[in-house]
Design a protein around this motif. Structure first.
Motif, PDB file in Angstrom:
ATOM      1  N   ASP A  58     -26.650 -40.710  60.179  1.00 11.76           N
ATOM      2  CA  ASP A  58     -26.309 -42.019  60.054  1.00 11.76           C
ATOM      3  C   ASP A  58     -25.089 -42.257  60.829  1.00 11.76           C
ATOM      4  OD1 ASP A  58     -28.516 -42.668  58.191  1.00 11.76           O
ATOM      5  OD2 ASP A  58     -27.363 -42.056  56.443  1.00 11.76           O
ATOM      6  N   GLU A  59     -24.477 -41.150  60.954  1.00 11.28           N
ATOM      7  CA  GLU A  59     -22.833 -41.454  61.857  1.00 11.28           C
ATOM      8  C   GLU A  59     -23.320 -42.110  63.264  1.00 11.28           C
ATOM      9  OE1 GLU A  59     -21.114 -37.697  63.144  1.00 11.28           O
ATOM     10  OE2 GLU A  59     -22.520 -36.879  61.638  1.00 11.28           O
ATOM     11  N   LEU A  60     -24.572 -41.846  63.820  1.00 10.97           N
ATOM     12  CA  LEU A  60     -24.809 -42.122  65.210  1.00 10.97           C
ATOM     13  C   LEU A  60     -25.139 -43.762  65.341  1.00 10.97           C
ATOM     14  CD1 LEU A  60     -26.655 -39.084  66.571  1.00 10.97           C
ATOM     15  CD2 LEU A  60     -24.226 -39.745  66.642  1.00 10.97           C
ATOM     16  N   ARG A  61     -25.317 -44.312  64.156  1.00 12.45           N
ATOM     17  CA  ARG A  61     -25.558 -45.715  64.225  1.00 12.45           C
ATOM     18  C   ARG A  61     -24.399 -46.742  64.202  1.00 12.45           C
ATOM     19  NH1 ARG A  61     -31.046 -45.426  63.548  1.00 12.45           N
ATOM     20  NH2 ARG A  61     -31.741 -43.802  62.271  1.00 12.45           N
ATOM     21  N   ALA A  62     -23.192 -46.076  64.190  1.00 13.62           N
ATOM     22  CA  ALA A  62     -21.997 -47.219  64.099  1.00 13.62           C
ATOM     23  C   ALA A  62     -21.771 -47.716  65.278  1.00 13.62           C
ATOM     24  CB  ALA A  62     -20.648 -46.160  63.523  1.00 13.62           C
ATOM     25  N   ILE A  63     -21.294 -49.152  65.213  1.00 10.26           N
ATOM     26  CA  ILE A  63     -20.810 -50.087  66.305  1.00 10.26           C
ATOM     27  C   ILE A  63     -19.417 -50.456  65.804  1.00 10.26           C
ATOM     28  CG2 ILE A  63     -21.216 -52.080  67.470  1.00 10.26           C
ATOM     29  CD1 ILE A  63     -24.098 -51.914  66.996  1.00 10.26           C
ATOM     30  N   GLU A  64     -18.516 -50.022  66.775  1.00 10.84           N
ATOM     31  CA  GLU A  64     -16.951 -50.443  66.662  1.00 10.84           C
ATOM     32  C   GLU A  64     -16.672 -50.944  67.893  1.00 10.84           C
ATOM     33  OE1 GLU A  64     -15.236 -46.426  65.851  1.00 10.84           O
ATOM     34  OE2 GLU A  64     -16.354 -46.279  63.886  1.00 10.84           O
ATOM     35  N   VAL A  65     -15.906 -52.384  67.312  1.00 10.72           N
ATOM     36  CA  VAL A  65     -15.125 -53.275  68.420  1.00 10.72           C
ATOM     37  C   VAL A  65     -13.866 -53.217  68.292  1.00 10.72           C
ATOM     38  CG1 VAL A  65     -15.390 -55.491  69.452  1.00 10.72           C
ATOM     39  CG2 VAL A  65     -17.601 -54.607  68.510  1.00 10.72           C
ATOM     40  N   GLY A  66     -13.063 -52.616  69.099  1.00 13.44           N
ATOM     41  CA  GLY A  66     -11.931 -52.400  69.155  1.00 13.44           C
ATOM     42  C   GLY A  66     -11.077 -53.348  69.945  1.00 13.44           C
ATOM     43  N   ALA A  67      -9.800 -53.506  70.260  1.00 11.84           N
ATOM     44  CA  ALA A  67      -8.919 -54.519  71.013  1.00 11.84           C
ATOM     45  C   ALA A  67      -9.042 -54.061  72.557  1.00 11.84           C
ATOM     46  CB  ALA A  67      -7.604 -54.329  70.650  1.00 11.84           C
ATOM     47  N   ASP A  68      -9.419 -52.712  72.680  1.00 11.30           N
ATOM     48  CA  ASP A  68      -9.366 -52.240  74.172  1.00 11.30           C
ATOM     49  C   ASP A  68     -10.998 -51.823  74.502  1.00 11.30           C
ATOM     50  OD1 ASP A  68      -6.915 -53.070  74.754  1.00 11.30           O
ATOM     51  OD2 ASP A  68      -5.984 -51.299  73.689  1.00 11.30           O
ATOM     52  N   GLU A  69     -11.496 -51.114  73.410  1.00  8.30           N
ATOM     53  CA  GLU A  69     -12.701 -50.343  73.526  1.00  8.30           C
ATOM     54  C   GLU A  69     -13.661 -50.679  72.471  1.00  8.30           C
ATOM     55  OE1 GLU A  69     -12.556 -45.964  75.218  1.00  8.30           O
ATOM     56  OE2 GLU A  69     -12.853 -45.904  72.954  1.00  8.30           O
ATOM     57  N   ILE A  70     -14.885 -50.510  73.098  1.00 13.30           N
ATOM     58  CA  ILE A  70     -16.121 -50.705  72.300  1.00 13.30           C
ATOM     59  C   ILE A  70     -16.803 -49.309  72.185  1.00 13.30           C
ATOM     60  CG2 ILE A  70     -18.417 -51.884  72.003  1.00 13.30           C
ATOM     61  CD1 ILE A  70     -17.187 -54.014  73.812  1.00 13.30           C
ATOM     62  N   SER A  71     -17.167 -49.027  70.881  1.00 14.50           N
ATOM     63  CA  SER A  71     -17.861 -47.672  70.731  1.00 14.50           C
ATOM     64  C   SER A  71     -19.251 -48.042  69.903  1.00 14.50           C
ATOM     65  CB  SER A  71     -17.111 -46.727  69.802  1.00 14.50           C
ATOM     66  OG  SER A  71     -17.679 -45.568  69.715  1.00 14.50           O
ATOM     67  N   ILE A  72     -20.239 -47.432  70.694  1.00 20.88           N
ATOM     68  CA  ILE A  72     -21.524 -47.764  70.050  1.00 20.88           C
ATOM     69  C   ILE A  72     -22.201 -46.478  69.796  1.00 20.88           C
ATOM     70  CG2 ILE A  72     -23.865 -48.971  70.273  1.00 20.88           C
ATOM     71  CD1 ILE A  72     -22.506 -50.785  72.518  1.00 20.88           C
ATOM     72  N   GLY A  73     -22.469 -46.010  68.820  1.00 17.93           N
ATOM     73  CA  GLY A  73     -23.465 -44.753  68.297  1.00 17.93           C
ATOM     74  C   GLY A  73     -24.599 -44.747  69.028  1.00 17.93           C
TER      75      GLY A  73
END
Length: 284
Positions: A58-73
């Protein structure tokens, strides 16, 4: 058709999956959405001895949108990418490209990591990720390393990923506020791969453009980061010249069911002009 015999494992964590690959990576395939590998297995074009299914992580499905960087599982589906409001606001190019992949059934199952990682030049995300200057985070039992999308693709279905590694997430520098974007794609029918497609990202800078990037889909044996074309669009820029240069950088095979090389290079120029115009119109 029916696939040949194979062993199957479904780990519940990245550590468990990478441990399996450390123990045995010979003829072992990693299964994400399965939209490519299952079809190839049914046609007996691929015959893995073992499948490691990542759908239990499940941890590989996370989408995080930060101020400087986007992280997509890597296991985030195209459907997730299309419908994540924060991601759409920060980087609308991703949703625009994902919405043009195949059909809803494929988008519900297909993953952004699978589309980016298997090295198929006909997939949409590799060129988009190059335009976004993305990094791929690869995990093995020995740790993690990052590879730029622009350095990842080596040839048809050949990439920098080692047999014992798994793509776990994609990191993207957050595009500047007010940037312009477009992904313009021509295909023969619904659900087909692109005959050609062009991704454009840019930012207005006075009377011209800066931070320009162009990516080309399915017009060479690797996705093309059209850097020379992007340079022609910087400053006051020349969209016609940039589109013509993008066509020059395309290197489609002479014989292809989607059309002869000359036609596909011409198509790249047409799509590039359309994509540049759309991105410029969206830039603020």
């Amino acid at each position: 058709m029916i696939p040949g015999k194979f062993a199957y494992a479904k780990p519940s964590s990245v550590a468990e999956a990478t441990a399996m690959l450390k123990e045995d990576a010979d003829e072992v395939y990693v299964l994400a959405g399965g939209q490519s590998i299952i079809s190839m297995m049914k046609l007996r074009q691929s015959a893995p001895r073992r499948l490691i299914d990542l759908n239990g992580i499940d941890e590989l499905r996370a989408i995080e949108v930060g101020a400087d960087e986007i992280s997509i599982g890597a296991m985030a589906t195209q459907h997730q990418v299309i419908n994540d409001a924060k991601l759409a606001e920060a980087c609308p190019l991703l949703a625009e490209a994902a919405a043009q992949i195949a059909d809803p059934q494929v988008r519900y199952r297909g993953t952004i990591g699978g589309n980016a990682a298997n090295g198929d030049q006909a997939n949409d995300m590799p060129a988009v990720m190059q335009a976004l200057d993305a990094e791929y985070v690869l995990a093995s039992a020995d740790g993690e390393r990052s590879v730029k999308a622009r350095d990842f693709y080596e040839g048809g279905l050949e990439t920098e990923r080692a047999e014992n590694e798994i793509l776990v997430r994609i990191k993207i520098p957050r595009p500047a506020a007010g940037h312009g974007w477009a992904y313009v794609k021509q295909k023969r029918k619904t659900g087909d791969y692109a005959t050609a497609a062009v991704a454009v990202l840019l930012r207005k800078d006075g009377g011209g453009f800066a931070d320009v990037a162009l990516g080309l889909t399915n017009v060479a044996d690797v996705p093309v980061c059209a850097t020379e074309a992007a340079e022609l669009l910087k400053g006051p820029g020349d969209a016609e010249a940039a589109a013509a240069k993008a066509a020059e950088l395309a290197d489609p095979p002479e014989m292809d069911p989607r059309g002869p090389a000359e036609f596909r290079r011409h198509l790249v120029a047409v799509l590039a002009k359309e994509a540049i115009a759309a991105a410029a119109a969206r830039a603020k």
